[in-house]
Design a protein around this motif. Structure first.
Motif, PDB file in Angstrom:
ATOM      1  N   ILE A 173       2.240  10.488 -50.321  1.00 52.27           N
ATOM      2  CA  ILE A 173       0.787  10.679 -50.398  1.00 52.27           C
ATOM      3  C   ILE A 173       0.071   9.386 -50.030  1.00 52.27           C
ATOM      4  O   ILE A 173      -0.888   9.391 -49.250  1.00 52.27           O
ATOM      5  CB  ILE A 173       0.381  11.177 -51.799  1.00 52.27           C
ATOM      6  N   MET A 174       0.535   8.266 -50.589  1.00 54.72           N
ATOM      7  CA  MET A 174      -0.092   6.981 -50.286  1.00 54.72           C
ATOM      8  C   MET A 174       0.046   6.641 -48.803  1.00 54.72           C
ATOM      9  O   MET A 174      -0.869   6.079 -48.208  1.00 54.72           O
ATOM     10  CB  MET A 174       0.522   5.873 -51.146  1.00 54.72           C
ATOM     11  N   GLY A 175       1.170   7.017 -48.188  1.00 55.52           N
ATOM     12  CA  GLY A 175       1.360   6.770 -46.761  1.00 55.52           C
ATOM     13  C   GLY A 175       0.358   7.522 -45.915  1.00 55.52           C
ATOM     14  O   GLY A 175      -0.219   6.971 -44.967  1.00 55.52           O
ATOM     15  N   VAL A 176       0.115   8.780 -46.251  1.00 52.62           N
ATOM     16  CA  VAL A 176      -0.863   9.578 -45.521  1.00 52.62           C
ATOM     17  C   VAL A 176      -2.257   8.969 -45.689  1.00 52.62           C
ATOM     18  O   VAL A 176      -3.018   8.841 -44.729  1.00 52.62           O
ATOM     19  CB  VAL A 176      -0.851  11.052 -45.986  1.00 52.62           C
ATOM     20  N   LEU A 177      -2.579   8.570 -46.918  1.00 52.52           N
ATOM     21  CA  LEU A 177      -3.895   7.973 -47.159  1.00 52.52           C
ATOM     22  C   LEU A 177      -4.051   6.645 -46.431  1.00 52.52           C
ATOM     23  O   LEU A 177      -5.134   6.340 -45.917  1.00 52.52           O
ATOM     24  CB  LEU A 177      -4.137   7.802 -48.657  1.00 52.52           C
ATOM     25  N   GLN A 178      -2.984   5.862 -46.348  1.00 51.17           N
ATOM     26  CA  GLN A 178      -3.047   4.599 -45.616  1.00 51.17           C
ATOM     27  C   GLN A 178      -3.297   4.842 -44.139  1.00 51.17           C
ATOM     28  O   GLN A 178      -3.980   4.058 -43.485  1.00 51.17           O
ATOM     29  CB  GLN A 178      -1.776   3.792 -45.800  1.00 51.17           C
ATOM     30  N   GLU A 179      -2.747   5.932 -43.593  1.00 45.91           N
ATOM     31  CA  GLU A 179      -2.997   6.264 -42.193  1.00 45.91           C
ATOM     32  C   GLU A 179      -4.460   6.644 -41.986  1.00 45.91           C
ATOM     33  O   GLU A 179      -5.067   6.283 -40.981  1.00 45.91           O
ATOM     34  CB  GLU A 179      -2.094   7.406 -41.749  1.00 45.91           C
ATOM     35  N   GLN A 180      -5.018   7.388 -42.935  1.00 47.85           N
ATOM     36  CA  GLN A 180      -6.401   7.836 -42.811  1.00 47.85           C
ATOM     37  C   GLN A 180      -7.398   6.730 -43.129  1.00 47.85           C
ATOM     38  O   GLN A 180      -8.485   6.692 -42.570  1.00 47.85           O
ATOM     39  CB  GLN A 180      -6.654   9.032 -43.733  1.00 47.85           C
ATOM     40  N   PHE A 181      -7.048   5.849 -44.056  1.00 53.96           N
ATOM     41  CA  PHE A 181      -7.915   4.765 -44.511  1.00 53.96           C
ATOM     42  C   PHE A 181      -7.115   3.467 -44.424  1.00 53.96           C
ATOM     43  O   PHE A 181      -6.584   2.994 -45.422  1.00 53.96           O
ATOM     44  CB  PHE A 181      -8.390   5.021 -45.952  1.00 53.96           C
ATOM     45  N   PRO A 182      -7.022   2.879 -43.225  1.00 55.84           N
ATOM     46  CA  PRO A 182      -6.077   1.786 -42.990  1.00 55.84           C
ATOM     47  C   PRO A 182      -6.419   0.428 -43.587  1.00 55.84           C
ATOM     48  O   PRO A 182      -5.700  -0.522 -43.346  1.00 55.84           O
ATOM     49  CB  PRO A 182      -6.042   1.690 -41.465  1.00 55.84           C
ATOM     50  N   SER A 183      -7.437   0.306 -44.393  1.00 61.69           N
ATOM     51  CA  SER A 183      -7.728  -1.028 -44.907  1.00 61.69           C
ATOM     52  C   SER A 183      -7.774  -1.100 -46.428  1.00 61.69           C
ATOM     53  O   SER A 183      -8.707  -1.624 -47.008  1.00 61.69           O
ATOM     54  CB  SER A 183      -9.056  -1.525 -44.332  1.00 61.69           C
ATOM     55  N   PRO A 184      -6.716  -0.572 -47.105  1.00 58.96           N
ATOM     56  CA  PRO A 184      -6.678  -0.722 -48.560  1.00 58.96           C
ATOM     57  C   PRO A 184      -6.339  -2.152 -48.940  1.00 58.96           C
ATOM     58  O   PRO A 184      -5.920  -2.940 -48.088  1.00 58.96           O
ATOM     59  CB  PRO A 184      -5.564   0.232 -48.998  1.00 58.96           C
ATOM     60  N   PRO A 185      -6.495  -2.491 -50.204  1.00 60.58           N
ATOM     61  CA  PRO A 185      -6.071  -3.822 -50.654  1.00 60.58           C
ATOM     62  C   PRO A 185      -4.611  -4.059 -50.293  1.00 60.58           C
ATOM     63  O   PRO A 185      -3.850  -3.115 -50.122  1.00 60.58           O
ATOM     64  CB  PRO A 185      -6.250  -3.749 -52.174  1.00 60.58           C
ATOM     65  N   PRO A 186      -4.192  -5.323 -50.169  1.00 64.43           N
ATOM     66  CA  PRO A 186      -2.842  -5.633 -49.707  1.00 64.43           C
ATOM     67  C   PRO A 186      -1.716  -5.023 -50.525  1.00 64.43           C
ATOM     68  O   PRO A 186      -0.670  -4.740 -50.009  1.00 64.43           O
ATOM     69  CB  PRO A 186      -2.764  -7.157 -49.774  1.00 64.43           C
ATOM     70  N   SER A 187      -1.916  -4.831 -51.815  1.00 69.10           N
ATOM     71  CA  SER A 187      -0.855  -4.230 -52.605  1.00 69.10           C
ATOM     72  C   SER A 187      -1.461  -3.414 -53.734  1.00 69.10           C
ATOM     73  O   SER A 187      -2.550  -3.692 -54.207  1.00 69.10           O
ATOM     74  CB  SER A 187       0.077  -5.286 -53.184  1.00 69.10           C
ATOM     75  N   ALA A 188      -0.736  -2.399 -54.126  1.00 68.70           N
ATOM     76  CA  ALA A 188      -1.146  -1.578 -55.264  1.00 68.70           C
ATOM     77  C   ALA A 188       0.091  -1.294 -56.073  1.00 68.70           C
ATOM     78  O   ALA A 188       1.071  -0.779 -55.562  1.00 68.70           O
ATOM     79  CB  ALA A 188      -1.762  -0.274 -54.794  1.00 68.70           C
ATOM     80  N   PRO A 189       0.071  -1.653 -57.330  1.00 66.93           N
ATOM     81  CA  PRO A 189       1.243  -1.380 -58.166  1.00 66.93           C
ATOM     82  C   PRO A 189       1.401   0.120 -58.368  1.00 66.93           C
ATOM     83  O   PRO A 189       0.550   0.760 -58.962  1.00 66.93           O
ATOM     84  CB  PRO A 189       0.923  -2.110 -59.469  1.00 66.93           C
ATOM     85  N   ASN A 190       2.472   0.681 -57.820  1.00 66.59           N
ATOM     86  CA  ASN A 190       2.707   2.123 -57.931  1.00 66.59           C
ATOM     87  C   ASN A 190       2.753   2.601 -59.376  1.00 66.59           C
ATOM     88  O   ASN A 190       2.407   3.719 -59.664  1.00 66.59           O
ATOM     89  CB  ASN A 190       4.002   2.519 -57.218  1.00 66.59           C
ATOM     90  N   ASN A 191       3.181   1.750 -60.288  1.00 67.04           N
ATOM     91  CA  ASN A 191       3.269   2.147 -61.685  1.00 67.04           C
ATOM     92  C   ASN A 191       1.901   2.418 -62.296  1.00 67.04           C
ATOM     93  O   ASN A 191       1.783   3.188 -63.220  1.00 67.04           O
ATOM     94  CB  ASN A 191       3.968   1.064 -62.509  1.00 67.04           C
ATOM     95  N   SER A 192       0.861   1.740 -61.798  1.00 68.69           N
ATOM     96  CA  SER A 192      -0.459   1.895 -62.393  1.00 68.69           C
ATOM     97  C   SER A 192      -1.244   3.045 -61.777  1.00 68.69           C
ATOM     98  O   SER A 192      -2.329   3.360 -62.239  1.00 68.69           O
ATOM     99  CB  SER A 192      -1.261   0.598 -62.266  1.00 68.69           C
ATOM    100  N   VAL A 193      -0.732   3.654 -60.736  1.00 67.90           N
ATOM    101  CA  VAL A 193      -1.421   4.761 -60.091  1.00 67.90           C
ATOM    102  C   VAL A 193      -0.929   6.043 -60.747  1.00 67.90           C
ATOM    103  O   VAL A 193      -0.026   6.697 -60.277  1.00 67.90           O
ATOM    104  CB  VAL A 193      -1.162   4.759 -58.566  1.00 67.90           C
ATOM    105  N   ASN A 194      -1.553   6.369 -61.905  1.00 65.98           N
ATOM    106  CA  ASN A 194      -1.057   7.497 -62.673  1.00 65.98           C
ATOM    107  C   ASN A 194      -1.967   8.708 -62.658  1.00 65.98           C
ATOM    108  O   ASN A 194      -1.617   9.748 -63.179  1.00 65.98           O
ATOM    109  CB  ASN A 194      -0.781   7.072 -64.124  1.00 65.98           C
ATOM    110  N   CYS A 195      -3.148   8.577 -62.069  1.00 68.34           N
ATOM    111  CA  CYS A 195      -3.994   9.753 -61.918  1.00 68.34           C
ATOM    112  C   CYS A 195      -4.675   9.678 -60.569  1.00 68.34           C
ATOM    113  O   CYS A 195      -4.719   8.635 -59.936  1.00 68.34           O
ATOM    114  CB  CYS A 195      -5.015   9.882 -63.054  1.00 68.34           C
ATOM    115  N   ALA A 196      -5.160  10.793 -60.121  1.00 69.82           N
ATOM    116  CA  ALA A 196      -5.767  10.858 -58.805  1.00 69.82           C
ATOM    117  C   ALA A 196      -6.938   9.890 -58.678  1.00 69.82           C
ATOM    118  O   ALA A 196      -7.151   9.297 -57.633  1.00 69.82           O
ATOM    119  CB  ALA A 196      -6.214  12.285 -58.512  1.00 69.82           C
TER     120      ALA A 196
END
Length: 80
Positions: free
Chosen positions: A48-71
């Protein structure tokens, strides 16, 4: 796409989650827990994050996957 609004990111997120999980988008809510409510495991979360990165290519450099617990957390991470 850069400078996307939170609403644009939310709509894209719900669409991607719907596609990846099979849940109708109308049933999804940004406050749902991705594991407990939607059954999304870490592999599907990365997809899901990969698809979103393709659509919105300028997210912050890193996001801790553990903290992404809700939409809502995913939307915040991808909003620029």
């Amino acid at each position: 796409m850069t400078g996307a609004s939170a609403d644009e990111v939310a709509a894209a997120l719900l669409d991607v989650v719907s596609q990846k999980t099979g849940y109708p988008a109308e049933m999804l809510d940004l406050g749902m827990d991705v594991e407990a409510d939607l059954g999304i495991d870490s592999i599907k979360r990365v997809e899901i994050m990969g698809v979103l990165q393709e659509q919105f290519p300028s997210p912050p450099p890193s996001a801790p996957n553990n903290s992404v617990n809700c939409a809502r957390s995913v939307r915040s991470w991808t909003s620029c």
